[in-house]
Design a protein around this motif. Structure first.
Motif, PDB file in Angstrom:
ATOM      1  N   VAL A  74       0.839  -1.201   0.000  1.00  7.59           N
ATOM      2  CA  VAL A  74       0.000   0.000   0.000  1.00  7.59           C
ATOM      3  C   VAL A  74       0.875   1.251   0.000  1.00  7.59           C
ATOM      4  N   ASN A  75       1.906   1.262   0.838  1.00  5.41           N
ATOM      5  CA  ASN A  75       2.808   2.417   0.883  1.00  5.41           C
ATOM      6  C   ASN A  75       3.530   2.609  -0.447  1.00  5.41           C
ATOM      7  N   ALA A  76       3.955   1.513  -1.081  1.00  2.35           N
ATOM      8  CA  ALA A  76       4.629   1.613  -2.379  1.00  2.35           C
ATOM      9  C   ALA A  76       3.667   2.130  -3.439  1.00  2.35           C
ATOM     10  N   TYR A  77       2.428   1.663  -3.396  1.00  2.00           N
ATOM     11  CA  TYR A  77       1.445   2.114  -4.387  1.00  2.00           C
ATOM     12  C   TYR A  77       1.151   3.603  -4.203  1.00  2.00           C
ATOM     13  N   MET A  78       1.035   4.031  -2.945  1.00  4.12           N
ATOM     14  CA  MET A  78       0.742   5.438  -2.672  1.00  4.12           C
ATOM     15  C   MET A  78       1.898   6.345  -3.099  1.00  4.12           C
ATOM     16  N   SER A  79       3.141   5.849  -2.998  1.00  6.19           N
ATOM     17  CA  SER A  79       4.284   6.664  -3.400  1.00  6.19           C
ATOM     18  C   SER A  79       4.588   6.510  -4.882  1.00  6.19           C
ATOM     19  N   GLY A  80       3.907   5.599  -5.579  1.00  3.10           N
ATOM     20  CA  GLY A  80       4.090   5.436  -7.020  1.00  3.10           C
ATOM     21  C   GLY A  80       5.262   4.545  -7.374  1.00  3.10           C
ATOM     22  N   LYS A  81       5.785   3.780  -6.434  1.00  8.17           N
ATOM     23  CA  LYS A  81       6.898   2.868  -6.697  1.00  8.17           C
ATOM     24  C   LYS A  81       6.408   1.440  -6.582  1.00  8.17           C
ATOM     25  N   LYS A  82       7.242   0.536  -7.150  1.00 10.21           N
ATOM     26  CA  LYS A  82       6.911  -0.880  -6.994  1.00 10.21           C
ATOM     27  C   LYS A  82       7.437  -1.346  -5.658  1.00 10.21           C
ATOM     28  N   ALA A  83       6.674  -2.179  -4.991  1.00 10.11           N
ATOM     29  CA  ALA A  83       7.105  -2.687  -3.690  1.00 10.11           C
ATOM     30  C   ALA A  83       8.297  -3.611  -3.870  1.00 10.11           C
ATOM     31  N   GLU A  84       9.065  -3.738  -2.829  1.00 12.88           N
ATOM     32  CA  GLU A  84      10.263  -4.573  -2.886  1.00 12.88           C
ATOM     33  C   GLU A  84       9.874  -6.027  -3.079  1.00 12.88           C
ATOM     34  N   GLY A  85      10.444  -6.646  -4.103  1.00  8.88           N
ATOM     35  CA  GLY A  85      10.156  -8.052  -4.360  1.00  8.88           C
ATOM     36  C   GLY A  85       8.811  -8.286  -5.023  1.00  8.88           C
ATOM     37  N   GLU A  86       8.172  -7.237  -5.474  1.00  7.56           N
ATOM     38  CA  GLU A  86       6.863  -7.391  -6.107  1.00  7.56           C
ATOM     39  C   GLU A  86       7.059  -7.756  -7.569  1.00  7.56           C
ATOM     40  N   LYS A  87       6.432  -8.811  -7.992  1.00  5.10           N
ATOM     41  CA  LYS A  87       6.513  -9.257  -9.377  1.00  5.10           C
ATOM     42  C   LYS A  87       5.098  -9.476  -9.888  1.00  5.10           C
ATOM     43  N   GLU A  88       5.014  -9.563 -11.190  1.00 10.97           N
ATOM     44  CA  GLU A  88       3.731  -9.899 -11.777  1.00 10.97           C
ATOM     45  C   GLU A  88       3.447 -11.355 -11.454  1.00 10.97           C
ATOM     46  N   HIS A  89       2.265 -11.624 -10.932  1.00 13.71           N
ATOM     47  CA  HIS A  89       1.940 -12.985 -10.528  1.00 13.71           C
ATOM     48  C   HIS A  89       1.671 -13.832 -11.767  1.00 13.71           C
ATOM     49  N   VAL A  90       2.526 -14.843 -11.936  1.00 14.93           N
ATOM     50  CA  VAL A  90       2.356 -15.771 -13.039  1.00 14.93           C
ATOM     51  C   VAL A  90       2.424 -17.175 -12.454  1.00 14.93           C
ATOM     52  N   PRO A  91       1.357 -17.937 -12.551  1.00 15.00           N
ATOM     53  CA  PRO A  91       1.370 -19.264 -11.934  1.00 15.00           C
ATOM     54  C   PRO A  91       2.397 -20.185 -12.590  1.00 15.00           C
ATOM     55  N   ASN A  92       3.149 -20.900 -11.759  1.00 16.14           N
ATOM     56  CA  ASN A  92       4.144 -21.879 -12.197  1.00 16.14           C
ATOM     57  C   ASN A  92       5.185 -21.281 -13.134  1.00 16.14           C
ATOM     58  N   GLY A  93       5.400 -19.978 -13.088  1.00 16.29           N
ATOM     59  CA  GLY A  93       6.409 -19.350 -13.923  1.00 16.29           C
ATOM     60  C   GLY A  93       6.023 -19.272 -15.382  1.00 16.29           C
ATOM     61  N   LYS A  94       4.798 -19.503 -15.708  1.00 16.78           N
ATOM     62  CA  LYS A  94       4.349 -19.473 -17.105  1.00 16.78           C
ATOM     63  C   LYS A  94       3.337 -18.354 -17.276  1.00 16.78           C
ATOM     64  N   ARG A  95       3.296 -17.841 -18.445  1.00 12.94           N
ATOM     65  CA  ARG A  95       2.266 -16.848 -18.734  1.00 12.94           C
ATOM     66  C   ARG A  95       0.972 -17.595 -19.033  1.00 12.94           C
TER      67      ARG A  95
END
Length: 106
Positions: A74-95
């Motif tokens: 929430v703090n990262a979103y409010m400041s306009g940055k990506k949170a630490e360790g935040e990645k796009e969720h992709v199940p099993n490493g596949k798109r």
């Protein structure tokens, strides 16, 4: 005092008396079993074991970790940055879904 006595007095014949006695004994056994397990459950509820306390602590740590991660996001979103360790969720490493390439017919 035997509670089955009035029932035996009304039963006529030895066969009925034996049947009534068996049914009465089964009922009393079922009642005693129910009371035993209720008292056992009630005692465990009032006096938790060490394993129960550890499980509670583990759940508490997981809850606090999730709360911390949510606060960071929430703090990262409010400041306009990506949170630490935040990645796009992709199940099993596949798109999946909308990212899959469709095979075109030749």
């Amino acid at each position: 005092m035997n509670f089955g006595t009035p029932v035996f007095m009304t039963a006529s014949g030895a066969g009925n008396a034996a049947l009534v006695m068996i049914v009465t004994m089964l009922f009393s056994f079922a009642l005693m079993t129910g009371v035993f397990f209720f008292l056992k459950w009630n005692h465990k509820r009032k006096h938790p074991t060490e394993e129960d306390v550890k499980e509670t602590n583990r759940q508490r740590r997981e809850r606090e970790k999730l709360q911390r991660q949510t606060t960071e996001k929430v703090n990262a979103y409010m400041s306009g940055k990506k949170a630490e360790g935040e990645k796009e969720h992709v199940p099993n490493g596949k798109r999946c879904g909308k990212y899959k390439k469709k095979n075109k017919k030749k």
